[in-house]
Design an enzyme around this catalytic site. Structure first.
Site, short mmCIF file in Angstrom:
data_model
loop_
_atom_site.label_atom_id
_atom_site.label_comp_id
_atom_site.label_asym_id
_atom_site.label_seq_id
_atom_site.Cartn_x
_atom_site.Cartn_y
_atom_site.Cartn_z
N HIS A 155 6.98 5.88 1.37
CA HIS A 155 7.77 4.77 0.79
C HIS A 155 8.58 5.27 -0.41
O HIS A 155 9.72 4.86 -0.62
CB HIS A 155 6.85 3.64 0.32
CG HIS A 155 6.04 3.00 1.42
ND1 HIS A 155 4.67 3.08 1.45
CD2 HIS A 155 6.40 2.27 2.50
CE1 HIS A 155 4.22 2.42 2.50
NE2 HIS A 155 5.24 1.93 3.16
N GLN A 185 10.88 1.60 15.73
CA GLN A 185 11.24 0.47 14.86
C GLN A 185 12.65 0.66 14.31
O GLN A 185 13.45 -0.29 14.28
CB GLN A 185 10.23 0.37 13.72
CG GLN A 185 10.62 -0.61 12.64
CD GLN A 185 9.53 -0.78 11.60
OE1 GLN A 185 8.58 -1.51 11.84
NE2 GLN A 185 9.65 -0.13 10.47
N ALA A 189 0.87 -1.18 0.00
CA ALA A 189 0.00 0.00 0.00
C ALA A 189 0.91 1.23 0.00
O ALA A 189 0.84 2.10 0.88
CB ALA A 189 -0.97 -0.01 1.18
N LEU A 190 1.76 1.27 -1.01
CA LEU A 190 2.85 2.25 -1.04
C LEU A 190 2.33 3.68 -1.24
O LEU A 190 1.33 3.91 -1.92
CB LEU A 190 3.84 1.89 -2.15
CG LEU A 190 4.49 0.50 -2.03
CD1 LEU A 190 5.51 0.30 -3.15
CD2 LEU A 190 5.16 0.30 -0.67
N VAL A 238 7.61 11.71 5.78
CA VAL A 238 6.93 12.46 4.72
C VAL A 238 5.49 12.71 5.16
O VAL A 238 4.83 11.79 5.65
CB VAL A 238 6.97 11.69 3.38
CG1 VAL A 238 6.20 12.43 2.30
CG2 VAL A 238 8.40 11.44 2.95
#
Ligand code: AMP
Length: 268
Positions: A28, A145, A23-24, A168
């Protein structure tokens, strides 16, 4: 995948990996652009798309996770990805080995989602072993993460450079996220409350109004219809230990907007 990466390695080709769950979106895309630069003209950029069941502590959340593989392929092609690695599964049916980190992964997401970071660390090490990258690019959107991955790489001596790209955001400040696809139009407007809360914290840090700031931020967020705070935490961005709100601290938020759980973080 491993056959290819072994032959690249023998030929001295530089390999850069961007691990994703698909689900870019524009976030990404920024990671892929950075990977393209790091790999150089002769290098290989590998993007992986794998919705890793091991990192979901909630079956409903896993079922609801968006899948847009056809569009992901297009985006990868347009951004100069050389290989899109989208395995159907990565685990043997009776897989019994996993990676446990016991410091930076304990608080915040680790506390709220038991088992989540064990699933993340394990799948990332598996991806590193399959793709054998020289470098891998992660997003600051998932700050904890990236701290976890850096720790795994350090403590297991993995020969991979970990690169972290800034978050972003959409024009209204909402951090790009695959989970934004799950928001209704009204929820999408309400979701800006995370970014507005970060703005409020920054203002408080400038003006010295830091007392009770966590509670103030929680109240502020929950005034928004349909918003429920899971945690508001100020922490040291290196050690990930909680710290008092103030300049130099990092703020992390986990907030449900309706049924969709969103996270964000920023330096204050
Ligand atoms: P995901 O597909 O959500 O698991 O994310 C894959 C990678 O993209 C992770 O390293 C994320 O931190 C990164 N990422 C996700 N959203 C953003 C964003 N808005 N800006 C930068 N990186 C992001």
């Amino acid at each position: 995948m491993q056959c290819d990466s072994q032959s690249w390695s023998r030929a001295g080709v530089r390999v850069v990996l961007v691990p994703t769950m698909g689900a870019l979106h524009a976030g990404h895309e920024a990671l892929i652009r950075r990977a393209r630069k790091l790999a150089g003209r002769g290098g290989m950029v590998v993007a992986s798309v794998f919705v890793n069941p091991a990192q979901f502590n909630n079956a409903r959340d896993l079922r609801a996770y968006p899948n847009t593989l056809a569009a992901d392929k297009k985006l990868c092609r347009a951004e100069g990805v050389d290989v899109l690695f989208a395995p159907r599964t990565l685990y043997a049916g009776n897989a019994s080995v996993a990676i446990e980190e016991t410091d930076v992964s304990l608080g915040m997401e680790g506390a709220s989602r038991p088992g989540h970071f064990c699933g993340v660390a394990t799948v990332v090490v598996k991806l590193f072993n399959l793709v054998r990258p020289d470098a891998a690019v992660f997003g600051a959107k998932d700050w904890q993460q990236s701290a976890l991955i850096k720790r795994v790489v350090r403590d297991l001596d993995l020969p991979v450079r970990v690169v972290v790209e800034p978050t972003v955001r959409e024009p209204d400040g909402l951090a790009c996220s695959s989970r934004n696809f799950l928001l209704s139009a009204a929820e999408r407007r309400r979701a800006t409350v995370l970014w507005r809360a970060i703005g409020l914290a920054r203002k408080a840090a400038r003006s010295g109004g830091l007392r009770g700031l966590k509670q103030k931020l929680t109240l502020f967020i929950e005034q928004q219809t349909g918003a429920r705070v899971e945690y508001v935490e100020f922490f040291d961005e290196q050690t990930l230990k909680p710290m008092k709100p103030g300049k130099g601290a990092r703020l992390a938020l986990a907030v449900f907007i309706g049924k969709t759980r969103l996270i964000d973080n920023a330096r204050i």
